[in-house]
Design a protein around this motif. Structure first.
Motif, PDB file in Angstrom:
ATOM      1  N   PHE A 110      -2.686 -27.098 -35.720  1.00  0.00           N
ATOM      2  CA  PHE A 110      -3.273 -28.586 -35.709  1.00  0.00           C
ATOM      3  C   PHE A 110      -4.589 -28.905 -34.718  1.00  0.00           C
ATOM      4  CE2 PHE A 110       1.205 -28.673 -36.759  1.00  0.00           C
ATOM      5  CZ  PHE A 110       1.188 -29.477 -38.112  1.00  0.00           C
ATOM      6  N   GLY A 111      -5.173 -27.846 -34.414  1.00  0.00           N
ATOM      7  CA  GLY A 111      -6.244 -27.816 -33.434  1.00  0.00           C
ATOM      8  C   GLY A 111      -7.419 -27.015 -33.780  1.00  0.00           C
ATOM      9  N   ILE A 112      -8.335 -26.860 -32.736  1.00  0.00           N
ATOM     10  CA  ILE A 112      -9.617 -25.999 -33.195  1.00  0.00           C
ATOM     11  C   ILE A 112      -9.121 -24.658 -32.411  1.00  0.00           C
ATOM     12  CG2 ILE A 112     -11.550 -27.699 -33.033  1.00  0.00           C
ATOM     13  CD1 ILE A 112     -11.983 -27.082 -30.173  1.00  0.00           C
ATOM     14  N   PRO A 113      -9.638 -23.551 -32.850  1.00  0.00           N
ATOM     15  CA  PRO A 113      -9.472 -22.469 -32.180  1.00  0.00           C
ATOM     16  C   PRO A 113      -9.935 -22.497 -30.515  1.00  0.00           C
ATOM     17  CG  PRO A 113     -10.792 -21.923 -34.160  1.00  0.00           C
ATOM     18  CD  PRO A 113     -10.780 -23.444 -34.046  1.00  0.00           C
ATOM     19  N   SER A 114      -9.263 -21.768 -29.713  1.00  0.00           N
ATOM     20  CA  SER A 114      -9.322 -21.718 -28.319  1.00  0.00           C
ATOM     21  C   SER A 114     -10.752 -21.137 -28.052  1.00  0.00           C
ATOM     22  CB  SER A 114      -8.154 -21.067 -27.717  1.00  0.00           C
ATOM     23  OG  SER A 114      -8.124 -19.726 -28.118  1.00  0.00           O
ATOM     24  N   THR A 115     -11.168 -20.271 -28.846  1.00  0.00           N
ATOM     25  CA  THR A 115     -12.397 -19.554 -28.637  1.00  0.00           C
ATOM     26  C   THR A 115     -13.647 -20.639 -28.932  1.00  0.00           C
ATOM     27  OG1 THR A 115     -12.416 -19.071 -30.934  1.00  0.00           O
ATOM     28  CG2 THR A 115     -11.855 -17.253 -29.394  1.00  0.00           C
ATOM     29  N   LEU A 116     -13.466 -21.700 -29.697  1.00  0.00           N
ATOM     30  CA  LEU A 116     -14.419 -22.797 -29.904  1.00  0.00           C
ATOM     31  C   LEU A 116     -14.336 -23.607 -28.474  1.00  0.00           C
ATOM     32  CD1 LEU A 116     -16.583 -24.266 -31.506  1.00  0.00           C
ATOM     33  CD2 LEU A 116     -14.755 -25.360 -32.464  1.00  0.00           C
ATOM     34  N   LYS A 117     -13.182 -23.830 -27.942  1.00  0.00           N
ATOM     35  CA  LYS A 117     -13.060 -24.799 -27.050  1.00  0.00           C
ATOM     36  C   LYS A 117     -13.829 -24.020 -25.706  1.00  0.00           C
ATOM     37  CE  LYS A 117     -11.631 -28.192 -24.517  1.00  0.00           C
ATOM     38  NZ  LYS A 117     -11.999 -27.893 -23.022  1.00  0.00           N
ATOM     39  N   ALA A 118     -13.663 -22.762 -25.513  1.00  0.00           N
ATOM     40  CA  ALA A 118     -14.356 -21.929 -24.537  1.00  0.00           C
ATOM     41  C   ALA A 118     -15.977 -22.041 -24.770  1.00  0.00           C
ATOM     42  CB  ALA A 118     -13.924 -20.491 -24.673  1.00  0.00           C
ATOM     43  N   TRP A 119     -16.218 -21.874 -25.851  1.00  0.00           N
ATOM     44  CA  TRP A 119     -17.953 -22.227 -26.123  1.00  0.00           C
ATOM     45  C   TRP A 119     -18.291 -23.674 -25.789  1.00  0.00           C
ATOM     46  CZ3 TRP A 119     -20.618 -25.627 -29.312  1.00  0.00           C
ATOM     47  CH2 TRP A 119     -22.150 -24.991 -29.538  1.00  0.00           C
ATOM     48  N   ILE A 120     -17.515 -24.689 -25.993  1.00  0.00           N
ATOM     49  CA  ILE A 120     -17.755 -25.820 -25.968  1.00  0.00           C
ATOM     50  C   ILE A 120     -17.826 -26.218 -24.252  1.00  0.00           C
ATOM     51  CG2 ILE A 120     -16.796 -28.286 -25.909  1.00  0.00           C
ATOM     52  CD1 ILE A 120     -15.940 -27.889 -28.626  1.00  0.00           C
ATOM     53  N   ASP A 121     -17.087 -25.443 -23.628  1.00  0.00           N
ATOM     54  CA  ASP A 121     -16.966 -25.467 -22.031  1.00  0.00           C
ATOM     55  C   ASP A 121     -17.987 -24.931 -21.475  1.00  0.00           C
ATOM     56  OD1 ASP A 121     -14.740 -27.039 -22.305  1.00  0.00           O
ATOM     57  OD2 ASP A 121     -13.244 -25.295 -22.029  1.00  0.00           O
ATOM     58  N   HIS A 122     -18.615 -23.933 -22.135  1.00  0.00           N
ATOM     59  CA  HIS A 122     -20.009 -23.297 -21.844  1.00  0.00           C
ATOM     60  C   HIS A 122     -21.065 -24.149 -21.934  1.00  0.00           C
ATOM     61  CE1 HIS A 122     -17.216 -20.231 -20.716  1.00  0.00           C
ATOM     62  NE2 HIS A 122     -17.908 -19.697 -19.940  1.00  0.00           N
ATOM     63  N   VAL A 123     -21.176 -24.789 -22.958  1.00  0.00           N
ATOM     64  CA  VAL A 123     -22.358 -25.451 -23.360  1.00  0.00           C
ATOM     65  C   VAL A 123     -22.516 -26.885 -22.907  1.00  0.00           C
ATOM     66  CG1 VAL A 123     -22.734 -23.952 -25.263  1.00  0.00           C
ATOM     67  CG2 VAL A 123     -21.687 -26.108 -25.708  1.00  0.00           C
ATOM     68  N   ALA A 124     -21.185 -27.556 -22.444  1.00  0.00           N
ATOM     69  CA  ALA A 124     -21.570 -28.841 -22.099  1.00  0.00           C
ATOM     70  C   ALA A 124     -21.759 -28.856 -20.524  1.00  0.00           C
ATOM     71  CB  ALA A 124     -20.007 -29.562 -22.301  1.00  0.00           C
ATOM     72  N   ARG A 125     -23.034 -28.863 -20.249  1.00  0.00           N
ATOM     73  CA  ARG A 125     -23.388 -28.688 -18.876  1.00  0.00           C
ATOM     74  C   ARG A 125     -24.102 -30.185 -18.288  1.00  0.00           C
ATOM     75  NH1 ARG A 125     -25.627 -23.710 -18.087  1.00  0.00           N
ATOM     76  NH2 ARG A 125     -26.720 -24.295 -16.131  1.00  0.00           N
ATOM     77  N   ALA A 126     -23.897 -30.883 -17.519  1.00  0.00           N
ATOM     78  CA  ALA A 126     -24.586 -32.046 -17.177  1.00  0.00           C
ATOM     79  C   ALA A 126     -25.824 -31.622 -16.669  1.00  0.00           C
ATOM     80  CB  ALA A 126     -23.846 -32.703 -15.987  1.00  0.00           C
ATOM     81  N   GLY A 127     -26.969 -32.236 -17.183  1.00  0.00           N
ATOM     82  CA  GLY A 127     -28.316 -32.145 -16.959  1.00  0.00           C
ATOM     83  C   GLY A 127     -29.069 -31.036 -17.514  1.00  0.00           C
ATOM     84  N   VAL A 128     -28.075 -30.545 -18.504  1.00  0.00           N
ATOM     85  CA  VAL A 128     -28.894 -29.454 -19.234  1.00  0.00           C
ATOM     86  C   VAL A 128     -28.683 -29.848 -20.886  1.00  0.00           C
ATOM     87  CG1 VAL A 128     -28.821 -27.139 -19.873  1.00  0.00           C
ATOM     88  CG2 VAL A 128     -28.163 -27.847 -17.761  1.00  0.00           C
ATOM     89  N   THR A 129     -27.529 -29.973 -21.328  1.00  0.00           N
ATOM     90  CA  THR A 129     -27.037 -30.604 -22.649  1.00  0.00           C
ATOM     91  C   THR A 129     -26.696 -32.052 -22.693  1.00  0.00           C
ATOM     92  OG1 THR A 129     -24.762 -29.696 -22.483  1.00  0.00           O
ATOM     93  CG2 THR A 129     -26.300 -28.404 -23.385  1.00  0.00           C
ATOM     94  N   PHE A 130     -26.355 -32.665 -21.495  1.00  0.00           N
ATOM     95  CA  PHE A 130     -26.293 -34.318 -21.668  1.00  0.00           C
ATOM     96  C   PHE A 130     -26.392 -34.519 -20.149  1.00  0.00           C
ATOM     97  CE2 PHE A 130     -22.150 -32.556 -19.939  1.00  0.00           C
ATOM     98  CZ  PHE A 130     -21.804 -33.138 -19.076  1.00  0.00           C
ATOM     99  N   ARG A 131     -26.769 -35.769 -20.103  1.00  0.00           N
ATOM    100  CA  ARG A 131     -26.910 -36.378 -18.608  1.00  0.00           C
ATOM    101  C   ARG A 131     -26.260 -37.783 -18.321  1.00  0.00           C
ATOM    102  NH1 ARG A 131     -33.507 -37.237 -19.014  1.00  0.00           N
ATOM    103  NH2 ARG A 131     -33.367 -38.974 -20.745  1.00  0.00           N
ATOM    104  N   TYR A 132     -26.077 -38.007 -17.323  1.00  0.00           N
ATOM    105  CA  TYR A 132     -25.348 -39.491 -17.097  1.00  0.00           C
ATOM    106  C   TYR A 132     -26.513 -40.384 -16.661  1.00  0.00           C
ATOM    107  CZ  TYR A 132     -20.874 -37.098 -17.265  1.00  0.00           C
ATOM    108  OH  TYR A 132     -19.862 -36.375 -17.451  1.00  0.00           O
ATOM    109  N   THR A 133     -26.675 -41.612 -17.176  1.00  0.00           N
ATOM    110  CA  THR A 133     -27.591 -42.719 -17.132  1.00  0.00           C
ATOM    111  C   THR A 133     -26.623 -43.897 -16.801  1.00  0.00           C
ATOM    112  OG1 THR A 133     -27.624 -43.613 -19.405  1.00  0.00           O
ATOM    113  CG2 THR A 133     -28.946 -41.486 -18.725  1.00  0.00           C
ATOM    114  N   ALA A 134     -27.662 -45.070 -16.402  1.00  0.00           N
ATOM    115  CA  ALA A 134     -27.036 -46.196 -16.089  1.00  0.00           C
ATOM    116  C   ALA A 134     -26.309 -46.851 -17.159  1.00  0.00           C
ATOM    117  CB  ALA A 134     -28.278 -47.011 -15.516  1.00  0.00           C
TER     118      ALA A 134
END
Length: 201
Positions: free
Chosen positions: A100-124
């Protein structure tokens, strides 16, 4: 300018998984229309990524000049994945459903590309994705029928993550009921192939 497509296979069966085969079908249809195009293949079965640990997360947070050699190696691995993502004009994701979920390997990929200031940033005004203007096609192969039901935990999660990093042009192609019987399996694949031909045009 050369068009680049990133193919991400997440099946534990690598290129032999049904979702990977559907992704490859998309790539072949895309190649016929982009003969000069470049394809980057990231197979998470043959080259699995470590799951996120406190050590790896701290490496991402550390200031570049303060990183240890081990931390620099960890960040370099993440940077390589992000470079592949940013180099792509299109992304094709082969997505099986496991328990019922995504492969754990995809979750690992997501965790390596989700980087603050690199692939997303926090704004006001809230988080802002930094990987925009790309198209994502998800080839989802499933043994049962889950699309449009509360048990489809994949579609919303995948859409939310890619939206978060800035990718909003997303299409899902479902091949469902693959484990029910041969007739249902054949019908699902025929419908998926028909949709793939239209989307790759």
């Amino acid at each position: 300018m050369t068009t680049t497509l990133l193919q991400i296979n997440t099946s534990l069966f690598s290129e032999n998984g049904q979702s990977s085969k559907l992704a490859q079908d998309y790539v072949e249809a895309w190649r016929s229309r982009h003969p000069q195009g470049r394809v980057i293949v990231r197979d998470l079965a043959t080259n699995p990524l470590p799951h996120l640990t406190a050590e790896r997360f701290q490496a991402f947070l550390a200031k570049p000049e303060a990183r240890t050699p081990e931390q620099r190696a960890i960040v370099a691995e993440s940077d390589a994945l992000i470079d592949e993502l940013k180099a792509a004009d299109q992304i094709v994701l082969g997505l099986p459903m496991y328990n019922f979920g995504i492969p754990s390997t995809l979750k690992a990929w997501i965790d390596h590309v989700a980087r603050a200031g690199v692939t997303f940033r926090y704004t006001a005004n809230g988080p802002e994705g930094l990987v925009a203007d790309r198209k994502l096609t998800v080839l989802a192969a499933r043994g049962g029928r889950y699309a449009g039901t509360p048990k489809d935990t994949q579609s919303g999660y995948v859409r939310d993550f890619f939206n978060f990093i800035g990718i909003r042009d997303i299409d899902f192609v479902y091949a469902e009921g693959m484990a029910l019987d041969e007739s249902t399996r054949r019908e699902a694949l025929d419908a998926a192939h028909s949709r793939i031909d239209k989307l790759a045009a």
